[in-house]
Design a protein around this motif. Structure first.
Motif, mmCIF file in Angstrom:
data_model
loop_
_atom_site.group_PDB
_atom_site.id
_atom_site.type_symbol
_atom_site.label_atom_id
_atom_site.label_comp_id
_atom_site.label_asym_id
_atom_site.label_seq_id
_atom_site.Cartn_x
_atom_site.Cartn_y
_atom_site.Cartn_z
ATOM 1 N N ILE A 109 0.868 -0.620 -0.066
ATOM 2 C CA ILE A 109 0.146 -0.074 0.169
ATOM 3 C C ILE A 109 0.726 1.143 0.130
ATOM 4 O O ILE A 109 0.258 2.527 -0.510
ATOM 5 N N LEU A 110 2.140 1.273 0.449
ATOM 6 C CA LEU A 110 2.867 2.254 0.770
ATOM 7 C C LEU A 110 3.608 2.493 -0.883
ATOM 8 O O LEU A 110 3.543 3.824 -1.003
ATOM 9 N N VAL A 111 3.774 1.418 -1.368
ATOM 10 C CA VAL A 111 4.184 1.381 -3.044
ATOM 11 C C VAL A 111 3.422 1.640 -3.633
ATOM 12 O O VAL A 111 4.016 2.939 -4.482
ATOM 13 N N LYS A 112 2.081 1.187 -3.374
ATOM 14 C CA LYS A 112 1.105 2.449 -4.615
ATOM 15 C C LYS A 112 1.115 3.368 -4.012
ATOM 16 O O LYS A 112 0.914 5.140 -5.321
ATOM 17 N N THR A 113 0.916 4.175 -3.359
ATOM 18 C CA THR A 113 0.889 5.305 -2.541
ATOM 19 C C THR A 113 2.162 6.589 -3.274
ATOM 20 O O THR A 113 2.328 8.059 -4.381
ATOM 21 N N GLU A 114 3.115 6.018 -3.154
ATOM 22 C CA GLU A 114 4.336 5.783 -3.660
ATOM 23 C C GLU A 114 4.291 6.618 -5.164
ATOM 24 O O GLU A 114 5.600 7.677 -6.263
ATOM 25 N N ILE A 115 4.329 5.916 -5.660
ATOM 26 C CA ILE A 115 4.374 5.264 -7.439
ATOM 27 C C ILE A 115 3.561 6.559 -8.353
ATOM 28 O O ILE A 115 3.485 7.084 -8.488
ATOM 29 N N GLU A 116 1.792 7.210 -7.186
ATOM 30 C CA GLU A 116 0.863 7.700 -7.397
ATOM 31 C C GLU A 116 1.878 9.273 -7.661
ATOM 32 O O GLU A 116 1.520 9.932 -8.612
ATOM 33 N N ASN A 117 2.993 9.151 -6.495
ATOM 34 C CA ASN A 117 3.377 10.679 -6.222
ATOM 35 C C ASN A 117 4.281 10.724 -6.822
ATOM 36 O O ASN A 117 4.691 11.752 -7.055
ATOM 37 N N GLN A 118 5.355 10.017 -7.148
ATOM 38 C CA GLN A 118 6.160 10.182 -7.711
ATOM 39 C C GLN A 118 6.229 10.268 -9.327
ATOM 40 O O GLN A 118 7.346 10.272 -10.142
ATOM 41 N N VAL A 119 5.676 9.485 -10.088
ATOM 42 C CA VAL A 119 5.376 8.843 -11.480
ATOM 43 C C VAL A 119 3.972 9.595 -12.005
ATOM 44 O O VAL A 119 2.600 9.184 -11.716
ATOM 45 N N GLY A 120 4.020 10.810 -12.279
ATOM 46 C CA GLY A 120 3.209 11.384 -13.543
ATOM 47 C C GLY A 120 1.834 11.186 -14.289
ATOM 48 O O GLY A 120 0.999 12.107 -14.640
ATOM 49 N N ALA A 121 2.853 10.084 -14.622
ATOM 50 C CA ALA A 121 1.536 9.553 -15.815
ATOM 51 C C ALA A 121 0.710 8.566 -15.651
ATOM 52 O O ALA A 121 -1.106 8.646 -16.112
#
Length: 303
Positions: free
Chosen positions: A225-237
């Motif tokens: 769940i933390l990985v999901k959040t960080e990808i959303e925050n760091q990958v604009g696409a």
């Protein structure tokens, strides 16, 4: 520890709920908006569940426990033909979603008829990308016994559904069997149908709970769940994905609905705590539309 919940309410002032979740250190796993209705799948610290419940009542919404949230389940039908998919398999899929699961319907390309039913290696690999598979089979004992090769060597837990009462020993490769859910040419709305669906939910929840407990002996280096959040925050696409679930959480990873060849390097560079995602996971091309599949490595892999 986190508790997974489903919030059902209106769109008006829903940002107050999402802000509270963030303040408590929780996560929004999935958000679905239909006209003026909103459904949020949440993960919040267990000690803060009462605060979320209070906010839900303030917003005239409701909170339910979602024991399957953060999992991805494959609902497998022998074919895409009308005798297999439109009724029991679809109702099974819809019912599991009520308990937080993200499920995908998969119809095999050669499943029509017990004599020619087959499953390809690509179909197996696609099914194995999920946390659990439900094989929705038919109404006759002999038919079910002659189709065990479809799931016999699937590496994830398999639950089989069908109409007759059967012993699990007759279905090698299945972890559980739920009867009362055969090929029914109508919606599953009768009392016996609902009881069978509830039994299926209990079985699936027990298997997923067992998997979670087994993973606690050697958990992923970082939680999915933390990985999901960080990808959303760091990958604009990710913000440009039109799917209602651009990133799907799994027990041991996430599925990112971006093209593998285009974005795999960017996903690998995402920082989760002090870790580079590419160093604590396997990043693979999914069999589903060439999406990106991130499978997290256990803690013992870095010792």
């Amino acid at each position: 520890m986190y508790e997974t919940l489903t919030y059902i309410g209106g769109v008006h002032k829903h940002e107050e709920m999402t802000e509270l979740i963030e303040d408590l250190g929780g996560f929004v796993l999935q958000q679905n908006i239909s006209q003026m209705d909103l459904v949020l799948t949440l993960a919040v610290p267990m000690e803060d569940v009462e605060k979320v419940d209070e906010k839900a009542r303030e917003l005239l919404g409701e909170i339910k426990i979602a024991p399957m949230a953060g999992t991805e389940i494959a609902i497998v039908s022998p074919t895409l033909a009308r005798q297999h998919l439109p009724h029991s398999a679809c109702d099974i899929s819809e019912y599991l979603r009520r308990f937080g699961a993200k499920d995908n319907m998969i119809g095999l390309s050669r499943g029509a008829g017990k004599g020619i039913a087959r499953i390809s290696e690509d179909e197996k690999r696609l099914i194995e990308e999920h946390d659990l598979a439900v094989f929705a089979l038919g109404s006759f004992r002999e038919c079910l016994m002659n189709k065990t090769h479809l799931f016999q060597d699937i590496e994830i837990p398999v639950v089989v559904t069908g109409a007759p009462e059967m012993d699990l020993e007759d279905l090698p490769g299945a972890m559980a069997y739920v009867n009362g859910l055969g090929r029914i040419p109508r919606r599953l709305k009768r009392g016996e149908d609902i009881r069978a669906l509830k039994k299926l939910v209990e079985v699936v929840e027990d298997i997923l709970d067992t998997r979670r407990k087994e993973m606690m002996d050697d958990p992923p280096i970082v939680p999915s769940i933390l990985v999901k959040t960080e990808i959303e925050n760091q990958v604009g696409a990710v913000k440009e994905i039109y799917s209602p679930a651009p990133i799907v959480s799994q027990l041991d990873g996430v599925r990112v609905k971006l093209d593998y060849d285009t974005y795999k390097d960017q996903i690998a560079e995402v920082m989760v705590n002090e870790y580079r995602l590419g160093d604590v996971s396997e990043i693979k091309k999914s069999k589903m539309y060439d999406y990106i599949l991130v499978k997290l490595l256990p803690e013992t892999s870095i010792i």
